[in-house]
Design a protein around this motif. Structure first.
Motif, PDB file in Angstrom:
ATOM      1  N   THR A   7       9.807   7.676  -7.091  1.00 21.19           N
ATOM      2  CA  THR A   7       9.151   6.858  -6.061  1.00 21.19           C
ATOM      3  C   THR A   7       9.650   7.197  -4.652  1.00 21.19           C
ATOM      4  OG1 THR A   7      10.733   5.102  -6.499  1.00 21.19           O
ATOM      5  CG2 THR A   7       8.592   4.898  -7.548  1.00 21.19           C
ATOM      6  N   ARG A  40       2.492   4.355  10.892  1.00 22.00           N
ATOM      7  CA  ARG A  40       2.000   3.923   9.584  1.00 22.00           C
ATOM      8  C   ARG A  40       1.074   4.998   8.981  1.00 22.00           C
ATOM      9  NH1 ARG A  40       0.927  -2.615  10.015  1.00 22.00           N
ATOM     10  NH2 ARG A  40       3.090  -3.192   9.755  1.00 22.00           N
ATOM     11  N   PRO A  41       1.636   6.151   8.645  1.00 22.55           N
ATOM     12  CA  PRO A  41       0.820   7.301   8.224  1.00 22.55           C
ATOM     13  C   PRO A  41      -0.102   7.031   7.047  1.00 22.55           C
ATOM     14  CG  PRO A  41       3.147   7.650   7.738  1.00 22.55           C
ATOM     15  CD  PRO A  41       3.071   6.446   8.598  1.00 22.55           C
ATOM     16  N   GLN A  42       0.293   6.090   6.171  1.00 17.83           N
ATOM     17  CA  GLN A  42      -0.566   5.805   5.010  1.00 17.83           C
ATOM     18  C   GLN A  42      -1.928   5.262   5.407  1.00 17.83           C
ATOM     19  OE1 GLN A  42       2.069   3.196   2.802  1.00 17.83           O
ATOM     20  NE2 GLN A  42       1.839   4.543   1.052  1.00 17.83           N
ATOM     21  N   PHE A  44       6.653   6.086 -10.721  1.00 22.69           N
ATOM     22  CA  PHE A  44       6.701   4.615 -10.775  1.00 22.69           C
ATOM     23  C   PHE A  44       7.951   4.187 -11.528  1.00 22.69           C
ATOM     24  CE2 PHE A  44       4.170   6.231 -14.272  1.00 22.69           C
ATOM     25  CZ  PHE A  44       4.877   5.729 -15.347  1.00 22.69           C
ATOM     26  N   HIS A  45       8.405   2.948 -11.260  1.00 24.49           N
ATOM     27  CA  HIS A  45       9.560   2.391 -11.972  1.00 24.49           C
ATOM     28  C   HIS A  45       9.040   1.665 -13.210  1.00 24.49           C
ATOM     29  CE1 HIS A  45      12.914  -0.211 -12.916  1.00 24.49           C
ATOM     30  NE2 HIS A  45      13.675   0.487 -12.083  1.00 24.49           N
ATOM     31  N   ASN A  51       2.717  -4.749  -8.559  1.00 21.89           N
ATOM     32  CA  ASN A  51       3.898  -4.696  -7.698  1.00 21.89           C
ATOM     33  C   ASN A  51       4.165  -3.277  -7.193  1.00 21.89           C
ATOM     34  OD1 ASN A  51       4.491  -7.399  -7.640  1.00 21.89           O
ATOM     35  ND2 ASN A  51       5.737  -7.330  -9.493  1.00 21.89           N
ATOM     36  N   HIS A  52       3.804  -2.294  -8.001  1.00 23.86           N
ATOM     37  CA  HIS A  52       3.949  -0.899  -7.567  1.00 23.86           C
ATOM     38  C   HIS A  52       3.096  -0.658  -6.311  1.00 23.86           C
ATOM     39  CE1 HIS A  52       4.291   3.482  -7.942  1.00 23.86           C
ATOM     40  NE2 HIS A  52       2.979   3.575  -7.888  1.00 23.86           N
ATOM     41  N   ARG A  71       8.514  -2.185 -13.154  1.00 27.27           N
ATOM     42  CA  ARG A  71       7.686  -2.808 -12.104  1.00 27.27           C
ATOM     43  C   ARG A  71       6.223  -2.743 -12.535  1.00 27.27           C
ATOM     44  NH1 ARG A  71       9.511   0.253  -7.992  1.00 27.27           N
ATOM     45  NH2 ARG A  71      11.091  -1.228  -7.349  1.00 27.27           N
ATOM     46  N   ALA A 130       3.690  -2.015   1.267  1.00 25.87           N
ATOM     47  CA  ALA A 130       4.540  -2.868   2.116  1.00 25.87           C
ATOM     48  C   ALA A 130       4.876  -2.192   3.441  1.00 25.87           C
ATOM     49  CB  ALA A 130       5.821  -3.227   1.376  1.00 25.87           C
ATOM     50  N   ALA A 131       5.074  -0.878   3.393  1.00 28.83           N
ATOM     51  CA  ALA A 131       5.463  -0.173   4.621  1.00 28.83           C
ATOM     52  C   ALA A 131       4.300  -0.020   5.592  1.00 28.83           C
ATOM     53  CB  ALA A 131       6.017   1.201   4.256  1.00 28.83           C
ATOM     54  N   SER A 132       3.101  -0.344   5.134  1.00 30.69           N
ATOM     55  CA  SER A 132       1.937  -0.197   6.022  1.00 30.69           C
ATOM     56  C   SER A 132       1.261  -1.531   6.276  1.00 30.69           C
ATOM     57  CB  SER A 132       0.922   0.776   5.396  1.00 30.69           C
ATOM     58  OG  SER A 132       1.548   1.973   5.056  1.00 30.69           O
ATOM     59  N   VAL A 150      10.522  -5.525  -0.878  1.00 27.30           N
ATOM     60  CA  VAL A 150       9.557  -5.584  -1.987  1.00 27.30           C
ATOM     61  C   VAL A 150      10.052  -4.697  -3.141  1.00 27.30           C
ATOM     62  CG1 VAL A 150       7.161  -5.135  -2.684  1.00 27.30           C
ATOM     63  CG2 VAL A 150       7.637  -6.067  -0.427  1.00 27.30           C
ATOM     64  N   ARG A 207       1.943  -3.003  -4.320  1.00 26.49           N
ATOM     65  CA  ARG A 207       2.462  -3.859  -3.231  1.00 26.49           C
ATOM     66  C   ARG A 207       3.633  -3.178  -2.523  1.00 26.49           C
ATOM     67  NH1 ARG A 207       4.802  -8.815  -5.245  1.00 26.49           N
ATOM     68  NH2 ARG A 207       5.335  -9.129  -3.083  1.00 26.49           N
ATOM     69  N   MET A 208       4.490  -2.540  -3.338  1.00 26.19           N
ATOM     70  CA  MET A 208       5.660  -1.857  -2.764  1.00 26.19           C
ATOM     71  C   MET A 208       5.213  -0.708  -1.856  1.00 26.19           C
ATOM     72  SD  MET A 208       8.598   0.322  -4.727  1.00 26.19           S
ATOM     73  CE  MET A 208       7.575   1.778  -4.885  1.00 26.19           C
ATOM     74  N   ILE A 209       4.275   0.108  -2.361  1.00 27.49           N
ATOM     75  CA  ILE A 209       3.825   1.250  -1.566  1.00 27.49           C
ATOM     76  C   ILE A 209       3.159   0.771  -0.273  1.00 27.49           C
ATOM     77  CG2 ILE A 209       2.214   3.203  -1.532  1.00 27.49           C
ATOM     78  CD1 ILE A 209       2.593   3.388  -4.563  1.00 27.49           C
TER      79      ILE A 209
END
Lengths: 307, 259
Positions: free
Chosen positions: B86, A70-72, A84-85, A92-93, A88, A99-101, B10, A95-97
């Motif tokens: 992203t 979990r490098p972040q 960014f999208h 949520n942006h 979104r 999510a992996a951590s 997500v 939350r997405m980033i």
């Protein structure tokens, strides 16, 4: 967390953009990375974070970035404010980033609040101003409370309040023993923030110096003097002492002597003094000596923390 | 890997486009099923129960949006991230590119399976109702499973295309490739025979369509599918061979060479 950059190099096709870069960053240090556009600052950061292939290796407490769990949680980074999208929301942006951590929604909310974007959490970053996008990118970097921050031009687009907030935040994080590397073109701001400076030029590390040393690495403070016959005095200094003397209006700016010595000399030679002052050198002066005037190797290279 | 899958979930569910595509896939599939069923019922009013069951299955599996949506989902798994920058954030969070690739494959296949199952189920209910075949079990299970497998193949194809090409190019490859280029190419090579079958049957999308082929030739005329097909297993196998080649090339470009 100690970061060691060892022999890092990178190429884009046939063009070599980084050559054998080595340095170390220690906990509690704020290190500035400066250099002209296109001379490898962003590439170096990307290479450190394993985003592009190349030679050499960067380790974070002995481990390459790709092997961190979990490098972040260990390393927060800002490489662009534009990722960014548009469909979104800012919340949520984040939350997405996160999510992996395993970052919770609450942490994302806190990060947005910290950078002053709570009110705009449900809006798309596409509707944000440049400064707001920069704040969002900073929120993403700070969200996980990492031990290391790697920030590429984080001050760009921030308003006066934003810069003030950023400066205080970075100093406060350094006080908590976080390791911080940041690049910027705003040298006056970096002067207030960084303890050490790395100068990249043409893909080479030209200097790695503590801030105060870099300012005076090629010459000491300049002395400004106003005398009754300035041209004659300048000619005497150049001819007899080989000093660098430049004109600033009717005043003379002298490198390589202290104010005391210049005053004594003027008195001895029979010149009448109207003004005598010392101008402290800035980071910009030191940077210009190394980059602008082509001084190829700074004396203090490596003294700041070569691995 | 679990973190990567969570990230993907997500990422997908926080854009409006995903929900619109989900709804559109199911709705269009049901509408297609209803329209084709009506057409079959009008053209062949006297059908045996078995024929009605097969016709209902065919009607329920002919929505082009199911396959296209699966392909788009695959393309956007990397394409959207590359387009909006992203992907860099994703790689910072998950620097093991192979894990990110695997997570995207798993999540794309899971969503495709859900979409296809839901839309096919609802479509088959509608088509059975229209064609008067009240027993859903009379539907041809091989075609229903074939539809699910084919949609997942399209999703994988999309992932490969999305990694190899820019987003627009990848969409063009799937849409123009399946609807324009391959039919034209098929007409050109239709008369050439390979192992007793028309060479057109060996083209990628044609080969894949074998998975939703049907036995009754009369149905082919109704749904305008009179082109030659390989047997389901052979066609499906060949289609997945094409998919595997594309995926391997994209994996090499996007994962192996990038790190």
């Amino acid at each position: 967390m100690r970061i060691v950059v060892d022999g890092v190099g990178a190429s884009y096709g046939a063009k070599e953009v980084l050559r054998d870069i080595s340095f170390a960053l220690n906990p509690g240090e704020v290190v500035g990375l400066v250099g002209p556009n296109g001379h490898g600052k962003t590439t170096l950061m990307k290479r450190m974070l394993n985003l592009i292939p190349g030679t050499g290796e960067t380790t974070f407490d002995g481990k390459p970035y790709r092997l961190l769990t979990r490098p972040q949680l260990a390393v927060g980074s800002l490489l662009s404010a534009e990722g960014f999208h548009p469909g979104r929301s800012a919340m949520n942006h984040l939350r997405m980033i996160g999510a992996a951590s395993g970052i919770s929604r609450r942490s994302a909310e806190f990060a947005l609040d910290r950078v002053g974007l709570s009110e705009y959490a449900t809006k798309s970053p596409a509707s944000y101003s440049m400064g707001m996008k920069q704040r969002l990118a900073l929120a993403a970097a700070l969200m996980t409370e990492p031990q290391v921050l790697i920030l590429d031009e984080p001050i760009n687009g921030l308003d006066v309040d934003g810069v003030y907030w950023f400066r205080n935040t970075i100093r406060s994080l350094a006080g908590e023993s976080k390791t911080i590397l940041l690049s910027t073109h705003i040298l006056s701001e970096l002067e207030k923030l960084a303890d050490r400076v790395l100068v990249l030029h043409g893909g080479d590390l030209r200097a790695d110096c503590p801030m105060e040393e870099l300012k005076t690495t090629t010459s000491g403070p300049a002395v400004t003097i106003a005398v009754d016959r300035p041209r004659e005095f300048a000619a005497r200094l150049r001819a007899e002492d080989g000093l660098i003397v430049t004109f600033n209006g009717e005043s003379l700016v002298i490198d390589g002597m202290t104010a005391r010595d210049v005053g004594t000399l003027a008195n001895k030679l029979g010149f009448t003094l109207f003004e005598l002052s010392t101008t402290l050198r800035t980071l910009e002066d030191g940077y210009n000596d190394i980059v602008g005037r082509g001084v190829h190797e700074s004396q203090c290279r490596g003294s700041g923390g070569k691995p | 890997m679990r973190d990567a899958i969570h990230y993907e979930w997500v990422r997908l569910t926080t854009t409006r486009g995903f929900h619109v595509l989900t709804a559109a896939t199911i709705l269009v599939s049901v509408l297609f099923s209803w329209a084709i069923s009506l057409m079959i019922a009008n053209m062949a009013p006297e059908m045996t129960a078995q024929a009605a069951g097969e016709a209902a299955t065919v009607a329920a599996t002919r929505s082009p949006l199911v396959l296209l949506a699966a392909g788009l989902l695959g393309i956007f798994s990397f394409g959207q991230e590359k387009r909006y920058g992203t992907l860099c954030l994703a790689l910072l969070a998950m620097p093991q590119r192979s894990a990110l690739f695997a997570a995207k494959v798993v999540m794309t296949l899971l969503v495709t399976t859900t979409w296809t199952t839901a839309s096919t189920l609802m479509s088959v209910i509608v088509s059975n109702a229209v064609l008067g075949s009240s027993n859903l079990l009379e539907s041809d299970p091989a075609v229903l499973v074939g539809c699910l497998v084919l949609a997942n193949g399209w999703a994988l194809l999309g992932i490969g295309a999305g990694l190899l090409l820019p987003r627009t190019g990848a969409v063009a490859l799937l849409v123009a490739g399946s609807a324009l280029v391959e039919p034209l190419l098929g007409q050109l090579v239709e008369t050439i025979e390979i192992w007793g079958t028309s060479a057109a049957a060996f083209l990628p999308f044609r080969a894949g369509s074998s998975l939703i082929g049907f036995a009754d030739p009369a149905l082919g005329a109704i749904v305008a599918e009179t082109f030659p097909r390989l047997p389901a297993l052979a066609g499906g196998g060949l289609f997945f061979l094409y998919v595997a080649v594309l995926l391997a090339a994209s994996y090499r470009k996007g994962v192996v060479k990038a790190q």
